[in-house]
Design an enzyme around this catalytic site. Structure first.
Site, short mmCIF file in Angstrom:
data_model
loop_
_atom_site.label_atom_id
_atom_site.label_comp_id
_atom_site.label_asym_id
_atom_site.label_seq_id
_atom_site.Cartn_x
_atom_site.Cartn_y
_atom_site.Cartn_z
N SER A 15 0.63 -1.41 -0.01
CA SER A 15 0.01 0.02 0.15
C SER A 15 0.92 0.79 0.12
O SER A 15 1.95 1.58 -1.07
CB SER A 15 -1.09 0.00 1.29
OG SER A 15 -2.11 0.38 0.83
N HIS A 42 -2.76 -1.20 -3.39
CA HIS A 42 -3.90 -0.22 -3.08
C HIS A 42 -3.65 1.45 -4.44
O HIS A 42 -2.17 1.99 -4.07
CB HIS A 42 -4.16 0.15 -1.59
CG HIS A 42 -4.29 -0.99 -1.12
ND1 HIS A 42 -4.63 -0.78 0.06
CD2 HIS A 42 -5.13 -1.89 -1.35
CE1 HIS A 42 -4.33 -1.82 0.93
NE2 HIS A 42 -4.83 -2.86 0.43
N ASP A 135 -4.41 -4.88 5.54
CA ASP A 135 -4.97 -5.26 4.24
C ASP A 135 -3.53 -6.66 4.34
O ASP A 135 -2.62 -5.55 3.61
CB ASP A 135 -5.30 -4.68 3.81
CG ASP A 135 -5.87 -5.82 2.09
OD1 ASP A 135 -6.14 -6.99 2.24
OD2 ASP A 135 -5.22 -5.11 0.63
#
Lengths: 193, 274
Positions: A15, A42, A135
């Site tokens: 991310s 992401h 995540d």
């Protein structure tokens, strides 16, 4: 260091702060890897994403955005498109899915990691990079349960340490890697080196 | 949070056969990876501790089927999703359709109707609304009922308004609805040209001829064979020189009908050329 299990897929999740790591690692990858690489990062939903070009420019391996029902090829780097989850149908084929966000994310790293583990089992290798949320954590746990290989970026080298740190706190991680060590580690996973 | 993995592949095959035999809904050609996640999800949502419990409920409680179908199909959608796509419709495709005396549009797999309402707004703004009919279909009756009510969550309106403006909309988006508590009620005029009907892309046949078919982010849930079957259905339902619009990551490339369609620039819109 690790028992040799053939690597059939390498997953890379990240991310915030992960793109710079990819840009550092990709130029040093062998261009004859015996497995495909699936990258889940992401990013903002954007139609003409520049990420593919940015990474492709730095990589000797072809970089492509994954598309629905695509056939996977060894020695290719695939990017999961923004706003879709990516799932593995079997060892050769992926599907896209735009169901609900998971961990406020679509694509979700957890979703792709879990799906890969169900298909490739112990032949799954996953690397979790810098990021500001969790995540990827559950996905890594799932891969570990299937006896896959769990790698995380050394939090000390991460722009945002939270994501790899959570993995280290919660899981048995196989190897912790600094960005400068990643390419050679990945290269030696290949049976073609 | 990801779902537990309690549904095995063999279980899934068995369940899909049951449903097909008992109720006539055939999910056997849906993409397995997605479907498995949905089955695990419904076990979690409805608190089935095991796959066997889900199966028992489905077999013995016909009323549960609608709930099952609602949760097994993905109903994530938004208004003016992929604004660039709607900009192309507004500036290039609708003006072509405007040359016809009467326009028929099919929104296949319309879910809760967000794309149909987006189209209705575009048609209003391009002065084509009065001569158009929008057929909005879905496998799932309960989403159609929602769609027909013209009511959407108010907390989505900021995003939809942004999409609308990015797609070339020049009005105040809030002029299309009134806010009531936590919902936005769209003006009933917008749905006056919509026909809502259940239609199963797997088993139902062509029911009309259209100049434009929208089917966005539906085909990704089907395997290749079923995708081709549905492309054939769309081909049978499109007038010559009609347009087929797919989702941002869906394509006619590699399909059986590819040869007779021409892609509109880089957009996910294909024109039937022969």
């Amino acid at each position: 260091m690790m028992n040799r299990k053939t690597t059939e897929i390498l997953l890379i999740g990240g991310s915030a702060g992960s793109i710079s790591v990819l840009l550092e690692v990709l130029p040093h990858l062998n261009d004859h890897l015996s497995f495909p690489i699936m990258v889940v990062v992401h990013r903002k939903a954007h139609p003409e994403s520049i990420l593919e070009g940015l990474l492709g420019f730095r990589s000797r391996l072809p970089v492509e955005e994954a598309y629905d029902k695509m056939t996977l090829k060894a020695n290719y780097i695939y990017l999961v498109p923004a706003d879709y989850h990516l799932l593995f149908e079997n060892k050769q084929m992926v599907s896209l899915d735009c169901s609900e966000k998971v961990n406020y994310s679509r694509p979700s790293i957890d979703v792709t990691f879990q799906s890969a583990a169900q298909i490739y089992m112990k032949h799954t290798v996953a690397l979790l990079l810098s990021g500001a949320n969790t995540d990827g954590l559950e996905g890594l746990r799932y891969i570990a349960q299937q006896q896959g290989t769990v790698l995380v970026q050394d939090p000390d080298t991460a722009e945002i340490a939270y994501m790899p740190q959570q993995a280290l706190l919660n899981l048995q991680v196989d190897t912790v890697l600094k960005p400068e060590e990643m390419a050679s580690f990945i290269n030696q996973l290949s049976t073609n080196y | 949070m990801i779902e537990l993995d309690i549904v095995k592949n063999d279980d899934m095959e068995m369940l899909l056969k049951d449903i097909s035999h008992l109720y006539g809904y055939d999910f056997t050609q849906y993409s397995k990876a997605s479907l498995k996640r949905r089955l695990n999800r419904i076990c979690m949502l409805d608190k089935f501790a095991s796959f066997a419990e889900l199966r028992y409920r489905l077999i013995h409680d016909g009323a549960y089927l609608s709930r099952f179908i609602e949760e097994i199909t993905v109903n994530v959608t938004e208004m003016f999703r992929d604004p660039h796509f709607y900009a192309t419709l507004r500036h290039h495709i609708l003006p072509i359709l405007g040359t016809y005396p009467f326009i028929r549009i099919w929104v296949a797999g319309c879910s809760t109707g967000e794309e149909a309402y987006s189209l209705a707004i575009l048609l209003k703004e391009t002065n084509l609304f009065e001569k158009t009919l929008i057929y909005a279909t879905d496998i799932n009756p309960s989403v159609l009922e929602k769609a027909s009510k013209s009511i959407f969550p108010l907390n989505q309106m900021k995003q939809y308004s942004r999409n609308y403006i990015l797609s070339g909309g020049e009005k105040d988006f809030s002029s299309y609805y009134v806010s009531m508590y936590d919902v936005a009620k769209f003006h009933s005029g917008l749905s006056s040209k919509m026909i809502f009907s259940t239609h199963n892309l797997v088993s139902d046949s062509s029911f009309n001829e259209f100049q434009l078919i929208l089917c966005r982010n539906v085909l990704i849930y089907f395997d290749k064979d079923l995708q081709n079957k549905v492309f054939k259905l769309f081909d049978d339902s499109l007038q010559p020189f009609g347009f087929l619009a797919l989702g941002a990551k869906e394509t006619l490339r590699f399909s059986n009908i590819e040869q007779r369609y021409k892609q509109w620039n880089e957009d996910r819109i294909w024109k039937k050329i022969s």
